[in-house]
Design a protein around this motif. Structure first.
Motif, PDB file in Angstrom:
ATOM      1  N   VAL A  71       1.002  -1.465   0.242  1.00 47.02           N
ATOM      2  CA  VAL A  71       0.396   0.330   0.115  1.00 47.02           C
ATOM      3  C   VAL A  71       0.980   0.772  -0.353  1.00 47.02           C
ATOM      4  CG1 VAL A  71      -2.077   1.706   1.478  1.00 47.02           C
ATOM      5  CG2 VAL A  71      -1.463  -1.534   1.465  1.00 47.02           C
ATOM      6  N   SER A  72       0.543   2.070  -0.955  1.00 48.78           N
ATOM      7  CA  SER A  72       1.068   3.787  -0.850  1.00 48.78           C
ATOM      8  C   SER A  72       0.465   4.331  -0.388  1.00 48.78           C
ATOM      9  CB  SER A  72       1.943   4.109  -2.023  1.00 48.78           C
ATOM     10  OG  SER A  72       0.324   4.376  -2.875  1.00 48.78           O
ATOM     11  N   VAL A  73       0.941   5.797  -0.065  1.00 48.86           N
ATOM     12  CA  VAL A  73      -0.362   6.311   0.959  1.00 48.86           C
ATOM     13  C   VAL A  73      -1.230   7.144  -0.005  1.00 48.86           C
ATOM     14  CG1 VAL A  73       1.932   7.837   2.310  1.00 48.86           C
ATOM     15  CG2 VAL A  73       1.088   8.519   0.211  1.00 48.86           C
ATOM     16  N   GLU A  74      -0.683   7.136  -0.993  1.00 43.82           N
ATOM     17  CA  GLU A  74      -2.005   7.294  -2.226  1.00 43.82           C
ATOM     18  C   GLU A  74      -3.091   6.686  -2.074  1.00 43.82           C
ATOM     19  OE1 GLU A  74       0.563   7.853  -2.943  1.00 43.82           O
ATOM     20  OE2 GLU A  74       1.557   9.371  -3.180  1.00 43.82           O
ATOM     21  N   ASP A  75      -3.200   5.740  -1.376  1.00 41.57           N
ATOM     22  CA  ASP A  75      -3.662   4.069  -2.020  1.00 41.57           C
ATOM     23  C   ASP A  75      -5.161   3.855  -0.890  1.00 41.57           C
ATOM     24  OD1 ASP A  75      -2.893   3.518  -4.488  1.00 41.57           O
ATOM     25  OD2 ASP A  75      -1.710   2.072  -2.623  1.00 41.57           O
ATOM     26  N   ILE A  76      -4.848   4.795   0.315  1.00 43.03           N
ATOM     27  CA  ILE A  76      -6.044   4.741   1.133  1.00 43.03           C
ATOM     28  C   ILE A  76      -6.994   6.178   1.003  1.00 43.03           C
ATOM     29  CG2 ILE A  76      -6.214   5.529   3.986  1.00 43.03           C
ATOM     30  CD1 ILE A  76      -4.140   2.912   3.250  1.00 43.03           C
ATOM     31  N   ASP A  77      -8.418   5.888   0.878  1.00 40.26           N
ATOM     32  CA  ASP A  77      -9.575   5.774   0.492  1.00 40.26           C
ATOM     33  C   ASP A  77      -9.977   6.482   2.240  1.00 40.26           C
ATOM     34  OD1 ASP A  77      -9.753   5.032  -1.720  1.00 40.26           O
ATOM     35  OD2 ASP A  77     -10.269   3.029  -1.511  1.00 40.26           O
TER      36      ASP A  77
ATOM     37  N   PRO B 158      -3.465  11.435   0.827  1.00 44.30           N
ATOM     38  CA  PRO B 158      -3.673  12.788   0.361  1.00 44.30           C
ATOM     39  C   PRO B 158      -5.100  12.327  -0.710  1.00 44.30           C
ATOM     40  CG  PRO B 158      -2.010  11.915  -1.390  1.00 44.30           C
ATOM     41  CD  PRO B 158      -1.757  11.513   0.458  1.00 44.30           C
ATOM     42  N   LYS B 159      -5.513  11.532  -0.729  1.00 43.64           N
ATOM     43  CA  LYS B 159      -7.127  11.165  -1.097  1.00 43.64           C
ATOM     44  C   LYS B 159      -7.898  10.640  -0.154  1.00 43.64           C
ATOM     45  CE  LYS B 159      -4.675  10.248  -5.322  1.00 43.64           C
ATOM     46  NZ  LYS B 159      -4.292   8.758  -6.736  1.00 43.64           N
ATOM     47  N   ALA B 160      -7.671  10.222   1.192  1.00 46.35           N
ATOM     48  CA  ALA B 160      -7.967   9.514   1.910  1.00 46.35           C
ATOM     49  C   ALA B 160      -9.558  10.642   2.489  1.00 46.35           C
ATOM     50  CB  ALA B 160      -7.586   9.169   3.358  1.00 46.35           C
TER      51      ALA B 160
ATOM     52  N   ALA C 211      -7.685  21.471   6.530  1.00 39.92           N
ATOM     53  CA  ALA C 211      -7.345  20.596   4.189  1.00 39.92           C
ATOM     54  C   ALA C 211      -8.610  20.106   4.219  1.00 39.92           C
ATOM     55  CB  ALA C 211      -6.948  19.919   4.368  1.00 39.92           C
ATOM     56  N   GLY C 212      -9.444  20.089   5.278  1.00 41.75           N
ATOM     57  CA  GLY C 212     -10.481  19.720   4.162  1.00 41.75           C
ATOM     58  C   GLY C 212     -10.625  18.086   4.154  1.00 41.75           C
ATOM     59  N   ARG C 213     -10.339  17.600   4.840  1.00 41.98           N
ATOM     60  CA  ARG C 213     -10.570  16.232   4.743  1.00 41.98           C
ATOM     61  C   ARG C 213     -10.683  15.402   5.443  1.00 41.98           C
ATOM     62  NH1 ARG C 213      -9.830  15.996  -0.693  1.00 41.98           N
ATOM     63  NH2 ARG C 213      -9.695  13.447  -0.046  1.00 41.98           N
ATOM     64  N   HIS C 214     -11.314  16.275   6.470  1.00 42.03           N
ATOM     65  CA  HIS C 214     -11.906  15.301   7.589  1.00 42.03           C
ATOM     66  C   HIS C 214     -14.191  15.049   7.042  1.00 42.03           C
ATOM     67  CE1 HIS C 214     -13.559  18.840   8.765  1.00 42.03           C
ATOM     68  NE2 HIS C 214     -14.293  19.013   9.858  1.00 42.03           N
ATOM     69  N   GLU C 215     -14.453  14.239   8.389  1.00 41.03           N
ATOM     70  CA  GLU C 215     -15.479  13.802   8.315  1.00 41.03           C
ATOM     71  C   GLU C 215     -16.090  13.461   9.913  1.00 41.03           C
ATOM     72  OE1 GLU C 215     -17.012  10.455   5.747  1.00 41.03           O
ATOM     73  OE2 GLU C 215     -16.394  11.505   3.801  1.00 41.03           O
ATOM     74  N   LEU C 216     -17.068  14.623  10.598  1.00 40.69           N
ATOM     75  CA  LEU C 216     -17.337  13.877  11.584  1.00 40.69           C
ATOM     76  C   LEU C 216     -18.682  13.514  11.728  1.00 40.69           C
ATOM     77  CD1 LEU C 216     -16.691  17.601  13.485  1.00 40.69           C
ATOM     78  CD2 LEU C 216     -15.139  15.639  13.066  1.00 40.69           C
ATOM     79  N   VAL C 217     -18.624  12.418  12.247  1.00 40.31           N
ATOM     80  CA  VAL C 217     -19.582  11.430  12.123  1.00 40.31           C
ATOM     81  C   VAL C 217     -20.803  11.242  13.698  1.00 40.31           C
ATOM     82  CG1 VAL C 217     -18.658  10.200  10.144  1.00 40.31           C
ATOM     83  CG2 VAL C 217     -17.717   9.474  11.708  1.00 40.31           C
ATOM     84  N   GLY C 218     -21.244   9.608  13.414  1.00 40.50           N
ATOM     85  CA  GLY C 218     -22.211  10.210  14.383  1.00 40.50           C
ATOM     86  C   GLY C 218     -22.203   8.000  14.694  1.00 40.50           C
ATOM     87  N   ASN C 219     -22.328   7.617  15.864  1.00 41.84           N
ATOM     88  CA  ASN C 219     -22.475   6.343  15.951  1.00 41.84           C
ATOM     89  C   ASN C 219     -22.811   5.771  14.664  1.00 41.84           C
ATOM     90  OD1 ASN C 219     -21.169   6.108  17.433  1.00 41.84           O
ATOM     91  ND2 ASN C 219     -22.073   6.706  19.614  1.00 41.84           N
ATOM     92  N   ASP C 220     -23.632   5.819  13.676  1.00 41.44           N
ATOM     93  CA  ASP C 220     -24.630   4.975  13.112  1.00 41.44           C
ATOM     94  C   ASP C 220     -23.918   5.187  11.803  1.00 41.44           C
ATOM     95  OD1 ASP C 220     -25.452   7.656  12.623  1.00 41.44           O
ATOM     96  OD2 ASP C 220     -26.839   7.975  11.892  1.00 41.44           O
ATOM     97  N   HIS C 221     -23.521   6.554  11.389  1.00 43.68           N
ATOM     98  CA  HIS C 221     -22.534   6.150  10.717  1.00 43.68           C
ATOM     99  C   HIS C 221     -21.767   4.858  10.210  1.00 43.68           C
ATOM    100  CE1 HIS C 221     -19.927   8.113   7.205  1.00 43.68           C
ATOM    101  NE2 HIS C 221     -18.772   7.461   7.233  1.00 43.68           N
ATOM    102  N   GLN C 222     -22.016   4.268   8.382  1.00 47.08           N
ATOM    103  CA  GLN C 222     -21.551   3.132   7.794  1.00 47.08           C
ATOM    104  C   GLN C 222     -20.678   3.504   7.048  1.00 47.08           C
ATOM    105  OE1 GLN C 222     -24.778   0.261   7.428  1.00 47.08           O
ATOM    106  NE2 GLN C 222     -25.133   0.189   9.501  1.00 47.08           N
ATOM    107  N   ILE C 223     -19.869   2.872   5.845  1.00 51.75           N
ATOM    108  CA  ILE C 223     -18.989   3.298   4.730  1.00 51.75           C
ATOM    109  C   ILE C 223     -19.572   1.911   4.279  1.00 51.75           C
ATOM    110  CG2 ILE C 223     -16.747   3.764   3.539  1.00 51.75           C
ATOM    111  CD1 ILE C 223     -15.943   4.389   5.847  1.00 51.75           C
TER     112      ILE C 223
END
Length: 289
Positions: A107-113, A141-143, A177-189
């Motif tokens: 894995v490279s740093v660019e591979d992380i979603d 950078p892409k995560a 950098a605007g790369r974050h998501e704040l999520v509740g306990n019901d969050h799913q991916i």
């Protein structure tokens, strides 16, 4: 020693940054008595969870999980170039151990979603950022970086009173950098990633359960630190913000996954760190796989 596991349609890689004696057992776990330590010393040493000086051996690692749709990094460990004077082994580190381990996982740093943090303690957010041209930038950078809102709010409040260095250098630059998501306990991916609320170590601490339609693996973060705590779930560690809630949460989670096929992927157990929870009397053991 296995660094790779496959379960369901998940592939899991351990990315180890450090593994070494960390803290005297009797100090790290305040409720532990010399008698209980003596009763468990032999198997703990055999499991390489305790050294000859009765110091707990802990692993500091991330997990990379590949689902059919995403590549996810869970907890980003210690990091480089971070000012951590209270922890000499972590202070202004410049080694390439972590990046080499990431590469060894293919894995490279660019591979992380997604980067998903069980909580925002120093040894779980360090590689969220790296130093580039004198400033902290997101390492991946892409995560999208996923933070539990309750956890983020707690540390925002603490940081407002007095700067919390890991929050300032490893969390806020991600937000800027605007790369974050704040999520509740019901969050799913997708249909593979769910949040399991596990308060106690910190107020908003979470575990992550992964697998399509069932929990093929659970990533426990700092719900539990040492194999000794599977046998004695009531024993909390000194840095748990609420030791009573941590103990209750620990028993509930161990009960939930006991005698199931779910892989329990711990943050800090010594290698191999991964096992299945089995019942033992009124307590549990984590059997390595």
């Amino acid at each position: 020693m296995s660094l790779k596991y496959s379960v369901g349609d998940l592939t899991i890689h351990r990315v180890i940054e450090q593994e070494s004696p960390f803290f005297p057992a009797l100090e790290f776990i305040p409720g532990l008595t010399a008698e209980v330590l003596a009763e468990n010393r032999a198997w703990m040493r055999h499991a390489k969870a305790l050294d000859d000086a009765d110091t707990l051996i802990l692993c500091f690692q991330s997990y990379v999980v590949k689902t059919p749709h995403h590549t996810i990094l869970i907890d980003s460990c210690i990091g480089n170039d971070k000012s951590r004077p209270q922890r000499p082994k972590w202070h202004m580190k410049t080694d390439d151990t972590y990046m080499r381990a990431l590469g060894a996982a293919g894995v490279s740093v660019e591979d992380i979603d997604f980067v998903m943090c069980t909580h925002l303690h120093v040894d779980h957010v360090g590689w969220n950022t790296r130093m580039e041209n004198g400033r902290w930038v997101p390492t991946f950078p892409k995560a999208r970086y996923v933070f539990a809102k309750q956890e983020f709010d707690y540390w925002t409040e603490q940081n407002a009173k007095a700067e919390v260095p890991p929050f300032a250098d490893s969390v806020l630059p991600v937000v800027e950098a605007g790369r974050h998501e704040l999520v509740g306990n019901d969050h799913q991916i997708g249909d593979h990633v769910r949040i399991v609320p596990t308060p106690g170590h910190t107020p908003g601490h979470v575990a992550f359960a992964m697998g399509r339609g069932k929990d093929d693996a659970v990533f426990t973060g700092d719900l539990i630190h040492s194999p000794l705590q599977t046998l004695y779930p009531e024993l909390s560690m000194k840095f748990d913000v609420d030791q009573a809630i941590a103990a209750k949460t620990r028993r509930n989670v161990l009960e939930r996954y006991c005698d199931t096929d779910t892989l329990c992927c711990t943050a800090h157990f010594p290698s191999p760190s991964v096992g299945r929870i089995k019942r033992k009397g009124n307590a549990f053991v984590c059997e390595s796989v």
